[in-house]
Design a protein around this motif. Structure first.
Motif: not given
Length: 262
Positions: A67-95
């Motif tokens: 997988c790529t980091v882009a795939d991991l980013s798309n996982d977050l987008a899909a998770l937000l879709d599943a939870l009904g969140a259109a947008h979010t503040h994002v905090v990421g540490m290291s990875l």
């Protein structure tokens, strides 16, 4: 809670008692959502706080293929879709910071603010072999074989002595990380490079680094803030897991950074 995200069974914890704006935390390599327990508790009264296990970590399933980091980013987008969140503040540490940068570039309209801790925008050619070595060591000797060196990079000696309970929790999560999940994400970080795209980030950005971080020197995180228009950089008296080692200071910085946009 579990939800299938892009074919990956993904664990998440959602604290939405406040009904406030969404605030998503993304953990480090060899970590899981529990690393954010204290900070999630701090923000849950004013925000809808989302934490999740990156694929191959914690209780999320390991990928069956590279997988790529882009795939991991798309996982977050899909998770937000599943939870009904259109947008979010994002905090990421290291990875998590690498994923957050990618998410801000690939899903820009969904990022209210971007907070990046102890992270980097690319792996230099001379450092790529380090990720291969870590992946090989995990497959050959187990993830636990990498734990002592990681702890030395992640937390200062003073913090480790003063907070053995925190160290033990981090160690326990690390050694139980899926070998393939760990190795495949190492490969994703080896190939990660968004440095030429950083100027396209338009979300308000806060970059935070640990003064004693030897694994990801503060200059690497500061270079991100230098490349993102209007970004703010803060240096904390900590090693690689600065938001954990200096949790009160980090919470104060984040609260101030987010407050005008609530």
């Amino acid at each position: 809670m579990q939800v299938n995200v892009n074919g990956i069974d993904t664990r998440y914890v959602l604290s939405n008692e406040s009904g406030g704006p969404w605030l998503t935390f993304i953990h480090q390599l060899g970590g899981d959502l529990s690393i954010w327990d204290q900070l999630a508790g701090y923000f849950r009264n004013n925000y809808t706080v989302l934490r999740y296990d990156v694929r191959g970590h914690g209780q999320s399933a390991a990928p069956a293929a590279p997988c790529t980091v882009a795939d991991l980013s798309n996982d977050l987008a899909a998770l937000l879709d599943a939870l009904g969140a259109a947008h979010t503040h994002v905090v990421g540490m290291s990875l998590g910071g690498a994923i957050a940068q990618q998410f801000a570039l690939d899903h820009a309209s969904r990022v209210d603010t971007l907070t990046l801790a102890d992270t980097f925008a690319f792996t230099a050619p001379e450092a790529r072999s380090i990720w291969d070595q870590r992946a090989d060591a995990a497959r050959r000797d187990g993830v636990a074989s990498l734990m002592p060196a990681s702890l030395e990079r992640w937390l200062t000696p003073d913090f480790r002595r003063a907070h053995p309970e925190v160290v033990e929790q981090i160690r326990d999560v690390y050694v139980h990380t899926s070998v393939e999940g760990f190795a495949l994400v190492c490969a994703a970080l080896r190939d990660f490079d968004v440095r030429d795209r950083l100027s396209a980030i338009r979300a308000p950005t806060l970059a935070v680094a640990g003064r004693h971080d030897t694994g990801t020197p503060p200059a690497a995180t500061q270079a991100i803030s230098d490349a993102v228009r209007g970004a703010r950089f803060e240096l904390l008296d900590a090693a690689h897991l600065a938001p954990i080692e200096q949790s009160q200071r980090f919470a104060g910085l984040l609260e101030t950074f987010l407050q005008p946009r609530v």
